[in-house]
Design an enzyme around this catalytic site. Structure first.
Site, mmCIF file in Angstrom:
data_model
loop_
_atom_site.group_PDB
_atom_site.id
_atom_site.type_symbol
_atom_site.label_atom_id
_atom_site.label_comp_id
_atom_site.label_asym_id
_atom_site.label_seq_id
_atom_site.Cartn_x
_atom_site.Cartn_y
_atom_site.Cartn_z
ATOM 1 N N TRP A 164 0.814 -1.213 0.000
ATOM 2 C CA TRP A 164 0.000 0.000 0.000
ATOM 3 C C TRP A 164 0.849 1.267 0.000
ATOM 4 O O TRP A 164 0.555 2.224 0.702
ATOM 5 C CB TRP A 164 -0.978 0.012 1.180
ATOM 6 C CG TRP A 164 -1.753 -1.248 1.325
ATOM 7 C CD1 TRP A 164 -1.641 -2.184 2.298
ATOM 8 C CD2 TRP A 164 -2.764 -1.735 0.417
ATOM 9 N NE1 TRP A 164 -2.516 -3.219 2.076
ATOM 10 C CE2 TRP A 164 -3.214 -2.968 0.910
ATOM 11 C CE3 TRP A 164 -3.314 -1.238 -0.771
ATOM 12 C CZ2 TRP A 164 -4.202 -3.720 0.282
ATOM 13 C CZ3 TRP A 164 -4.284 -1.989 -1.401
ATOM 14 C CH2 TRP A 164 -4.724 -3.212 -0.875
ATOM 15 N N ARG A 275 -30.353 23.880 -11.608
ATOM 16 C CA ARG A 275 -31.341 22.879 -12.028
ATOM 17 C C ARG A 275 -32.738 23.274 -11.554
ATOM 18 O O ARG A 275 -32.935 23.605 -10.376
ATOM 19 C CB ARG A 275 -30.947 21.519 -11.452
ATOM 20 C CG ARG A 275 -31.935 20.391 -11.706
ATOM 21 C CD ARG A 275 -31.856 19.878 -13.110
ATOM 22 N NE ARG A 275 -32.581 18.605 -13.221
ATOM 23 C CZ ARG A 275 -32.801 17.994 -14.372
ATOM 24 N NH1 ARG A 275 -32.339 18.516 -15.503
ATOM 25 N NH2 ARG A 275 -33.458 16.854 -14.396
ATOM 26 N N GLU A 370 -3.547 5.592 6.659
ATOM 27 C CA GLU A 370 -2.860 6.131 7.839
ATOM 28 C C GLU A 370 -3.606 5.837 9.135
ATOM 29 O O GLU A 370 -3.769 6.698 9.998
ATOM 30 C CB GLU A 370 -2.580 7.630 7.661
ATOM 31 C CG GLU A 370 -1.638 7.863 6.492
ATOM 32 C CD GLU A 370 -0.913 9.185 6.538
ATOM 33 O OE1 GLU A 370 -0.712 9.726 7.640
ATOM 34 O OE2 GLU A 370 -0.542 9.674 5.468
#
Length: 391
Positions: A164, A275, A370
């Site tokens: 990773w 929209r 992490e």
């Protein structure tokens, strides 16, 4: 009258230099990073040229000392730069955070001679770093790593596999944690390994659901030799070095998460204002307005939390608990905000024609890297309630 719709984040920065730095970052992000972010992520393009540009702008070594080519900036400022970069493209923001993480061991635990020899090139010489802690069989259980470093006189030979690794196969240097002694946390040391070291190779990059422009790969160490002058800190100090780096790195992840969330909110607000349904802008409907209010509140709360942790760090106080809280809250907030942004756009939110689906996919990894958010909860609970009973 107040302005409506997406607006630049209002930041309270400590100096004029910091304000100029954030203005430079925002301009660079909007001009050089954001326009091509979607297309380059779809194509899996690693933006090495952009990292070079960021380095030329002085953004790759911000929290480190000016005498070694750094920016001499407090974490309070550095993290807000990360947030702006991540809002434009997470591959860039996270990449800068990882590079900073990779330099942490040398900057804080290296000798004066080691810092003078290596830091200027690492921080301002166009180099890019990577951090090698996790392994295929030890992710959250980092103290159980198996990559081994064996000493022979003034030379160390490293064998094993790291997993990773962001920038794996592309980095110019790797900060590597390896077992130099017995079992457990006290048998680990840290090393600075050149990216072109003989015996060092990268596996094929992982196929990920997001951040496709950021290469993540296993790194194989097959008899990689480094001189003892590239050992960082004392023998057996590596795990302590790793934990210190991760505390700082978690703040970087928190800032990146808020950057992604802010980008998602901005895209959602812009869409619902333009929209129209039932003869009115979508932004007029209370159900959507409440969603937007919750999204904005999560972002502001997360930003306040990571900045409070950064100021604690800048004051020289212990910030481990706050770093875990910031990483936990900000990444969970980013996941919720990006999911809501997809919902705001309805069917269009689920298409690649709009960026919110990419933000949602990218937010997910921030809850994992992490230290997963489950690990963060364990860290926080230990600070609040004390260590777990072993009896």
């Amino acid at each position: 009258m107040p302005q409506h719709g997406p607006q630049p984040v209002v930041r309270h920065l400590p100096t004029q230099e910091a304000r100029d730095l954030l203005a430079l970052t925002r301009d660079l992000a909007q001009r050089e990073i954001a326009p091509a972010a979607g297309a380059e992520e779809d194509a899996g393009t690693f933006p090495r040229e952009t990292f070079a540009l960021i380095g030329e702008a002085g953004l790759l070594g911000l929290p480190y000392a000016e005498e070694y080519g750094g920016g001499g900036q407090p974490y309070e400022v550095y993290l807000q730069v990360l947030e702006e970069l991540a809002a434009a493209r997470l591959t860039i923001g996270l990449g800068v955070s990882v590079h900073t993480l990779a330099g942490h061991a040398l900057a804080h635990f290296g000798t004066k001679e080691q810092r003078a020899e290596h830091l200027p090139a690492m921080l301002g010489g166009g180099m890019l770093g990577a951090y090698c802690l996790s392994e295929p069989a030890s992710g959250s259980d980092a103290a159980n790593l198996r990559t081994r470093a064996v000493r022979d006189g003034d030379t160390w030979t490293i064998d094993g596999t790291k997993a990773w690794i962001t920038h794996g196969g592309h980095a110019d240097f790797y900060t590597v944690l390896a077992r130099s002694g017995g079992e457990g946390a006290r048998g680990i040391s840290a090393y600075l390994v050149p990216g072109d070291a003989p015996g060092l190779s990268a596996a094929a990059p992982e196929r990920k659901m997001g951040m496709k422009g950021s290469p993540t790969a296993q790194m194989h160490f097959d008899g990689v030799t480094v001189p003892d002058t590239r050992r960082i800190g004392d023998e057996g100090q590596g795990f302590t070095i790793a934990l210190a780096a991760l505390d700082a790195g978690r703040l970087g992840i928190a800032a990146c998460a808020i950057g992604v969330a802010q980008a998602a909110l901005d895209a959602g607000v812009e869409y619902v204002r333009e929209r129209r349904q039932f003869g009115r802008p979508l932004a007029d409907f209370q159900g959507l307005r409440f969603m937007i209010a919750d999204m904005a509140t999560r972002i502001e709360a997360g930003r306040a939390l990571y900045l409070a942790a950064a100021r604690t760090r800048d004051a020289g106080e212990d910030f481990s608990r706050q770093a875990a809280m910031a990483k936990l809250f900000c990444t969970d907030a980013a996941m919720q905000v990006t999911t809501d942004a997809v919902q705001l756009l309805g069917g269009y939110g689920y298409t690649a024609d709009f960026p919110v689906e990419r933000y949602m996919r990218e937010a997910k990894v921030l809850q994992i890297v992490e230290g997963t958010n489950q690990i963060q909860r364990m860290v926080i609970a230990r600070h609040v309630a004390g260590p777990e009973s072993r009896g």
